[in-house]
Design an enzyme around this catalytic site. Sequence first.
Site, PDB file in Angstrom:
ATOM      1  N   HIS A  44       0.837  -1.194   0.000  1.00 26.91           N
ATOM      2  CA  HIS A  44       0.000   0.000   0.000  1.00 26.91           C
ATOM      3  C   HIS A  44       0.875   1.249   0.000  1.00 26.91           C
ATOM      4  O   HIS A  44       2.065   1.180   0.329  1.00 26.91           O
ATOM      5  CB  HIS A  44      -0.859   0.083   1.282  1.00 26.91           C
ATOM      6  CG  HIS A  44      -1.615  -1.152   1.631  1.00 26.91           C
ATOM      7  ND1 HIS A  44      -2.975  -1.252   1.474  1.00 26.91           N
ATOM      8  CD2 HIS A  44      -1.214  -2.321   2.183  1.00 26.91           C
ATOM      9  CE1 HIS A  44      -3.378  -2.439   1.900  1.00 26.91           C
ATOM     10  NE2 HIS A  44      -2.325  -3.107   2.337  1.00 26.91           N
ATOM     11  N   TYR A  45       0.287   2.397  -0.339  1.00 31.76           N
ATOM     12  CA  TYR A  45       0.891   3.679   0.034  1.00 31.76           C
ATOM     13  C   TYR A  45      -0.017   4.353   1.059  1.00 31.76           C
ATOM     14  O   TYR A  45      -1.218   4.075   1.164  1.00 31.76           O
ATOM     15  CB  TYR A  45       1.173   4.587  -1.156  1.00 31.76           C
ATOM     16  CG  TYR A  45       0.033   4.930  -2.089  1.00 31.76           C
ATOM     17  CD1 TYR A  45      -1.235   5.270  -1.630  1.00 31.76           C
ATOM     18  CD2 TYR A  45       0.249   4.977  -3.463  1.00 31.76           C
ATOM     19  CE1 TYR A  45      -2.247   5.622  -2.498  1.00 31.76           C
ATOM     20  CE2 TYR A  45      -0.761   5.327  -4.337  1.00 31.76           C
ATOM     21  CZ  TYR A  45      -2.006   5.643  -3.851  1.00 31.76           C
ATOM     22  OH  TYR A  45      -3.013   5.988  -4.713  1.00 31.76           O
ATOM     23  N   THR A  46       0.560   5.264   1.868  1.00 33.27           N
ATOM     24  CA  THR A  46      -0.159   5.802   3.020  1.00 33.27           C
ATOM     25  C   THR A  46      -0.961   7.061   2.728  1.00 33.27           C
ATOM     26  O   THR A  46      -1.845   7.416   3.509  1.00 33.27           O
ATOM     27  CB  THR A  46       0.832   6.136   4.144  1.00 33.27           C
ATOM     28  OG1 THR A  46       1.755   7.138   3.684  1.00 33.27           O
ATOM     29  CG2 THR A  46       1.598   4.890   4.583  1.00 33.27           C
ATOM     30  N   GLU A 108       2.726  -0.982   4.472  1.00 26.32           N
ATOM     31  CA  GLU A 108       2.401   0.387   4.086  1.00 26.32           C
ATOM     32  C   GLU A 108       3.706   1.131   3.783  1.00 26.32           C
ATOM     33  O   GLU A 108       4.706   0.962   4.492  1.00 26.32           O
ATOM     34  CB  GLU A 108       1.647   1.110   5.200  1.00 26.32           C
ATOM     35  CG  GLU A 108       0.216   0.625   5.410  1.00 26.32           C
ATOM     36  CD  GLU A 108      -0.776   1.302   4.464  1.00 26.32           C
ATOM     37  OE1 GLU A 108      -0.331   2.130   3.639  1.00 26.32           O
ATOM     38  OE2 GLU A 108      -1.979   1.009   4.557  1.00 26.32           O
ATOM     39  N   HIS A 155      -2.835  -3.193  -3.235  1.00 33.87           N
ATOM     40  CA  HIS A 155      -4.210  -2.995  -2.760  1.00 33.87           C
ATOM     41  C   HIS A 155      -5.168  -2.871  -3.942  1.00 33.87           C
ATOM     42  O   HIS A 155      -6.320  -3.299  -3.880  1.00 33.87           O
ATOM     43  CB  HIS A 155      -4.267  -1.747  -1.874  1.00 33.87           C
ATOM     44  CG  HIS A 155      -5.393  -1.753  -0.899  1.00 33.87           C
ATOM     45  ND1 HIS A 155      -5.630  -0.705  -0.039  1.00 33.87           N
ATOM     46  CD2 HIS A 155      -6.362  -2.667  -0.640  1.00 33.87           C
ATOM     47  CE1 HIS A 155      -6.694  -0.978   0.705  1.00 33.87           C
ATOM     48  NE2 HIS A 155      -7.153  -2.162   0.359  1.00 33.87           N
ATOM     49  N   ASP A 165      -3.782   2.101  -4.774  1.00 30.69           N
ATOM     50  CA  ASP A 165      -2.418   1.954  -4.278  1.00 30.69           C
ATOM     51  C   ASP A 165      -1.868   0.542  -4.516  1.00 30.69           C
ATOM     52  O   ASP A 165      -2.643  -0.418  -4.543  1.00 30.69           O
ATOM     53  CB  ASP A 165      -2.348   2.324  -2.793  1.00 30.69           C
ATOM     54  CG  ASP A 165      -3.360   1.591  -1.924  1.00 30.69           C
ATOM     55  OD1 ASP A 165      -4.529   1.489  -2.310  1.00 30.69           O
ATOM     56  OD2 ASP A 165      -2.963   1.122  -0.844  1.00 30.69           O
TER      57      ASP A 165
END
Length: 338
Positions: A44-46, A108, A155, A165
């Site tokens: 994922h990215y945050t 993440e 994701h 993401d």
Amino acid sequence: MKTLVATLLLALLAGCATPPSGPQYDHTYTAKGQASRARFLVLHYTVGDRASSLTTLTQQEVSAHYLVTDDPVPHIYNLVDEKNAAWHAGNSSWKNFTQLNNSSIGIEIVNPGWKDTPNGRVYAPFAQSQIDAIIPLVRDIVTRHHIAPENVLGHSDIAPLRKQDPGPMFPWRQLAAAGLVAWPDANRVAALTPIFQVQLPDIAWYQKKLATWGYGLVQSGNLDEQTRTVLSAFQMKYRPSNIDGLPDLQTAVLLEALTNPRGALPQPFPAPAPHYQYQPVQPQPQYQPAQPQPQPAPATQPQPQSAPAMPPLPTTPPAAAPGSPTAVPATPPVPVQQ
């Protein structure tokens, strides 16, 4: 005397000791038939900086097993023990599995995500130092849990209708080069390209191939919004230079190379048939004027009478009435293209 006192003291202490409570377990034996609960690894990215990402992942309901920061030398936080489920996947699916929080490990990555501009949506890049930290982390996890390369996912793979993401800027190819992600074989792609150049498959083929690879989508047979969104998610990972969600040549070749990596090459696809077939208009018989029949001569020849002139018989068939089942339009309608 001293020995006697020491013996009595030990006996007294043993009598006062509290017996252990609860069940006692013997760990002498270990079963052969077992496997890790973790089948998937999800990246994922945050959509935030280091501080906000830490706050979100530790103080709110959402969580992840690991957080990789964007510091010059990235720091890796282990926020959830791997034996526990982190709340990172949400409503998700891959192949025959759903609700992947219970069967996945989440990573993440600190990254601002994307923003919309007058020139379209722009995704933020990832620092190479982050990727250099992520690759050994992923390798360690998949090795210990025996996670297959086709199950190292974004994701956007497991929830394509609501998540983007880690986005098209994440360098999946670097993970593939490290043997951590399934990737289309270049030689297979080259062999398939001329086959698909002859004729692209229909949209039902794309939907079936996406589902075979693992994506969840309705097999509608139409290029609807959900199909374009899932195609775009696939393109983000395997063809990030163009993520328009259209079923084009390169997307078809990549899907075939992934889902059929070593089998027989497919035959060229036939051109799609129209919704209905035109029937050629059959020529109608021409009317011929009636030929006079010879009459027997009467016994007494009557005086000739003048007869009114008769209109000539038509030489073409009369036009059918509108709505008549035999009516044929002058120009066939243009077929609806799928």
